[in-house]
Scaffold this motif. Structure first.
Motif, PDB file in Angstrom:
ATOM      1  N   SER A  87       0.999  -1.310   0.079  1.00 17.57           N
ATOM      2  CA  SER A  87       0.017   0.104  -0.002  1.00 17.57           C
ATOM      3  C   SER A  87       0.864   1.182   0.002  1.00 17.57           C
ATOM      4  O   SER A  87       1.740   1.265   0.859  1.00 17.57           O
ATOM      5  CB  SER A  87      -0.874   0.051   1.300  1.00 17.57           C
ATOM      6  N   ALA A  88       0.608   1.991  -0.896  1.00 16.41           N
ATOM      7  CA  ALA A  88       1.617   3.241  -1.148  1.00 16.41           C
ATOM      8  C   ALA A  88       1.544   4.144   0.134  1.00 16.41           C
ATOM      9  O   ALA A  88       2.503   4.726   0.571  1.00 16.41           O
ATOM     10  CB  ALA A  88       0.916   4.164  -2.389  1.00 16.41           C
ATOM     11  N   THR A  89       0.466   4.467   0.470  1.00 25.69           N
ATOM     12  CA  THR A  89       0.109   5.044   1.880  1.00 25.69           C
ATOM     13  C   THR A  89       0.708   4.348   3.174  1.00 25.69           C
ATOM     14  O   THR A  89       1.604   5.043   3.738  1.00 25.69           O
ATOM     15  CB  THR A  89      -1.405   5.215   2.258  1.00 25.69           C
ATOM     16  N   TYR A  90       0.556   3.439   3.360  1.00 25.88           N
ATOM     17  CA  TYR A  90       1.121   2.537   4.546  1.00 25.88           C
ATOM     18  C   TYR A  90       2.759   2.320   4.365  1.00 25.88           C
ATOM     19  O   TYR A  90       3.462   2.548   5.448  1.00 25.88           O
ATOM     20  CB  TYR A  90       0.521   1.316   4.659  1.00 25.88           C
ATOM     21  N   ASP A  91       3.028   2.143   3.027  1.00 28.23           N
ATOM     22  CA  ASP A  91       4.653   1.752   2.980  1.00 28.23           C
ATOM     23  C   ASP A  91       5.402   3.268   3.285  1.00 28.23           C
ATOM     24  O   ASP A  91       6.586   3.303   3.845  1.00 28.23           O
ATOM     25  CB  ASP A  91       4.819   1.579   1.656  1.00 28.23           C
ATOM     26  N   ARG A  92       4.816   4.333   2.773  1.00 26.47           N
ATOM     27  CA  ARG A  92       5.377   5.585   2.971  1.00 26.47           C
ATOM     28  C   ARG A  92       5.490   5.911   4.445  1.00 26.47           C
ATOM     29  O   ARG A  92       6.528   6.436   5.160  1.00 26.47           O
ATOM     30  CB  ARG A  92       4.578   6.643   2.435  1.00 26.47           C
ATOM     31  N   VAL A  93       4.322   5.523   5.266  1.00 26.62           N
ATOM     32  CA  VAL A  93       4.390   5.826   6.680  1.00 26.62           C
ATOM     33  C   VAL A  93       5.382   4.899   7.463  1.00 26.62           C
ATOM     34  O   VAL A  93       6.200   5.305   8.204  1.00 26.62           O
ATOM     35  CB  VAL A  93       2.995   5.957   7.287  1.00 26.62           C
ATOM     36  N   ILE A  94       5.230   3.739   6.938  1.00 33.63           N
ATOM     37  CA  ILE A  94       6.218   2.835   7.746  1.00 33.63           C
ATOM     38  C   ILE A  94       7.743   3.024   7.513  1.00 33.63           C
ATOM     39  O   ILE A  94       8.745   3.157   8.270  1.00 33.63           O
ATOM     40  CB  ILE A  94       5.970   1.410   7.474  1.00 33.63           C
ATOM     41  N   SER A  95       8.115   3.491   6.238  1.00 36.69           N
ATOM     42  CA  SER A  95       9.469   3.893   5.928  1.00 36.69           C
ATOM     43  C   SER A  95       9.809   4.868   6.848  1.00 36.69           C
ATOM     44  O   SER A  95      10.984   5.115   7.314  1.00 36.69           O
ATOM     45  CB  SER A  95       9.634   4.361   4.601  1.00 36.69           C
ATOM     46  N   VAL A  96       9.025   5.743   7.246  1.00 39.65           N
ATOM     47  CA  VAL A  96       9.537   6.813   8.097  1.00 39.65           C
ATOM     48  C   VAL A  96      10.004   6.506   9.399  1.00 39.65           C
ATOM     49  O   VAL A  96      10.952   6.878   9.807  1.00 39.65           O
ATOM     50  CB  VAL A  96       8.444   7.955   8.576  1.00 39.65           C
ATOM     51  N   VAL A  97       9.630   5.221   9.950  1.00 43.13           N
ATOM     52  CA  VAL A  97       9.829   4.741  11.240  1.00 43.13           C
ATOM     53  C   VAL A  97      11.350   4.472  11.217  1.00 43.13           C
ATOM     54  O   VAL A  97      12.152   4.744  11.949  1.00 43.13           O
ATOM     55  CB  VAL A  97       9.205   3.701  11.615  1.00 43.13           C
ATOM     56  N   TYR A  98      11.910   3.435  10.175  1.00 44.10           N
ATOM     57  CA  TYR A  98      13.152   3.034  10.040  1.00 44.10           C
ATOM     58  C   TYR A  98      14.208   4.028   9.444  1.00 44.10           C
ATOM     59  O   TYR A  98      15.345   3.951   9.755  1.00 44.10           O
ATOM     60  CB  TYR A  98      13.430   1.641   9.458  1.00 44.10           C
ATOM     61  N   SER A  99      13.840   5.041   8.743  1.00 42.78           N
ATOM     62  CA  SER A  99      14.658   6.022   8.014  1.00 42.78           C
ATOM     63  C   SER A  99      14.731   7.245   8.672  1.00 42.78           C
ATOM     64  O   SER A  99      15.665   7.961   8.471  1.00 42.78           O
ATOM     65  CB  SER A  99      14.130   6.217   6.512  1.00 42.78           C
ATOM     66  N   ILE A 100      13.871   7.643   9.586  1.00 41.56           N
ATOM     67  CA  ILE A 100      13.771   8.944  10.334  1.00 41.56           C
ATOM     68  C   ILE A 100      13.978   8.793  11.823  1.00 41.56           C
ATOM     69  O   ILE A 100      14.462   8.964  12.354  1.00 41.56           O
ATOM     70  CB  ILE A 100      12.802   9.966   9.657  1.00 41.56           C
ATOM     71  N   ILE A 101      12.644   7.958  12.253  1.00 37.75           N
ATOM     72  CA  ILE A 101      12.338   8.020  13.671  1.00 37.75           C
ATOM     73  C   ILE A 101      13.297   7.346  14.461  1.00 37.75           C
ATOM     74  O   ILE A 101      13.943   7.511  15.558  1.00 37.75           O
ATOM     75  CB  ILE A 101      10.606   7.613  13.980  1.00 37.75           C
ATOM     76  N   THR A 102      13.755   6.008  13.968  1.00 36.79           N
ATOM     77  CA  THR A 102      14.616   5.107  14.522  1.00 36.79           C
ATOM     78  C   THR A 102      15.943   6.116  14.746  1.00 36.79           C
ATOM     79  O   THR A 102      16.398   5.899  15.943  1.00 36.79           O
ATOM     80  CB  THR A 102      14.605   3.748  14.040  1.00 36.79           C
TER      81      THR A 102
END
Length: 322
Positions: free
Chosen positions: A265-280
């Motif tokens: 899902s384009a929407t969910y993928d973008r949100v999840i990618s924020v977790v490991y690429s920015i938030i973590t």
């Protein structure tokens, strides 16, 4: 549109949202997260390099993790901030796959570093008498060099695999160039590429994760053998920061890359990618500083030293004025 016989110039990164009124909140989020990530990780690097009590294998590895986290966010976030300001969403073909190469190389290096840090915790808790032999600086450096070679080859494979595909669309529903998003744009059947991502990616990502899992099974067994509850809590507390980072990192990675393509899902993928690429990467230095007494003591020492130097400078200035 088939672009096989056209001059292909690049892609358009649509970002986290295509809605104009989301632009300012997203700009603020990316800017604040990036600043916190850079400051936090630079502080960890400064403490480790200046405080002698932190010149140990564990903090040597933590310093490398902070360096990798700075690189990971710097590969994607500055360009995203720039596009939010300028509204220029385009990225060249070469620029896109250069970003993809470095993102996967540095992102997977995070995984390998966490595995080496798990080895350090295992040696400290399960083999304390042999710790200095197991975790020699030369050993750590060799493990890191080997890891960089492996992740570079892995990233080169993924980059070559995606860059040679034929694309029918150039609108990437993401804020950076990533393999799952790129595969969705291809005109051709990508089943073989998806299998490579799953199988080879599993070896690169799940290998370190299984090593970490095995290390913690042995650590937990050793901790449970301790006679007192206080001793068990104190021993396991040395692993709590590392374990927290591992859970944050791998939960998002597994969800992102190791699920059936039908669930993309384009929407969910973008949100999840924020977790490991920015938030973590942003949270890592705070997790280690807030849950680690040695880092807290080093911060206090630096602050006290700064106060003393400041007072000394003020006194010298007063004397000169008199």
């Amino acid at each position: 549109m088939d672009v096989k016989n056209q001059t292909f110039v690049g892609f358009t990164l649509l970002g986290l949202s295509e809605k104009p009124y989301h632009r300012l909140p997203l700009f603020c989020f990316f800017m604040v997260a990036y600043i916190l990530c850079i400051i936090g990780n630079l502080l960890i690097l400064l403490l480790i390099s200046t405080q002698s009590q932190l010149h140990t294998p564990m903090y040597f590895l933590l310093g490398n993790l902070s360096f990798v986290d700075i690189c990971l966010t710097s590969i994607t976030v500055p360009r995203t901030i720039s596009s939010l300001l300028s509204q220029d969403l385009s990225i060249s073909f070469n620029g896109c796959f250069t970003q993809l190469f470095f993102f996967h190389m540095v992102g997977n290096m995070d995984s390998f570093l966490l595995a080496v840090m798990a080895l350090d915790r295992y040696a400290a808790i399960c083999q304390p008498l042999h710790y200095t032999t197991i975790m020699r600086k030369k050993t750590c450096v060799r493990l890191l060099i080997s890891s960089w070679v492996i992740v570079s080859l892995h990233s080169a494979l993924f980059t070559t695999m995606t860059s040679t595909l034929r694309y029918c669309d150039w609108f990437i529903h993401h804020y950076f160039c990533d393999v799952p998003a790129m595969l969705l744009l291809s005109c051709t059947d990508t089943y073989a590429q998806q299998m490579v991502v799953f199988i080879e990616g599993s070896l690169i990502v799940m290998g370190p994760m299984l090593f970490i899992l095995g290390s913690y099974i042995l650590i937990i067994r050793a901790v449970l053998k301790l006679r007192t509850a206080k001793g068990r809590r104190r021993t396991f507390s040395t692993c709590s920061s590392h374990l927290t980072v591992v859970i944050f990192f791998y939960s998002s990675i597994i969800f992102m890359y190791f699920r059936p393509s039908s669930l993309y899902s384009a929407t969910y993928d973008r949100v999840i990618s924020v977790v490991y690429s920015i938030i973590t990467p942003m949270l890592n230095p705070f997790i280690y500083s807030l849950r680690n007494k040695e880092v807290k003591n080093a911060v206090k020492k630096v602050i006290q030293c700064g106060r003393k130097n400041g007072q000394k400078w003020l006194e010298e200035r007063k004397d000169n004025e008199v």
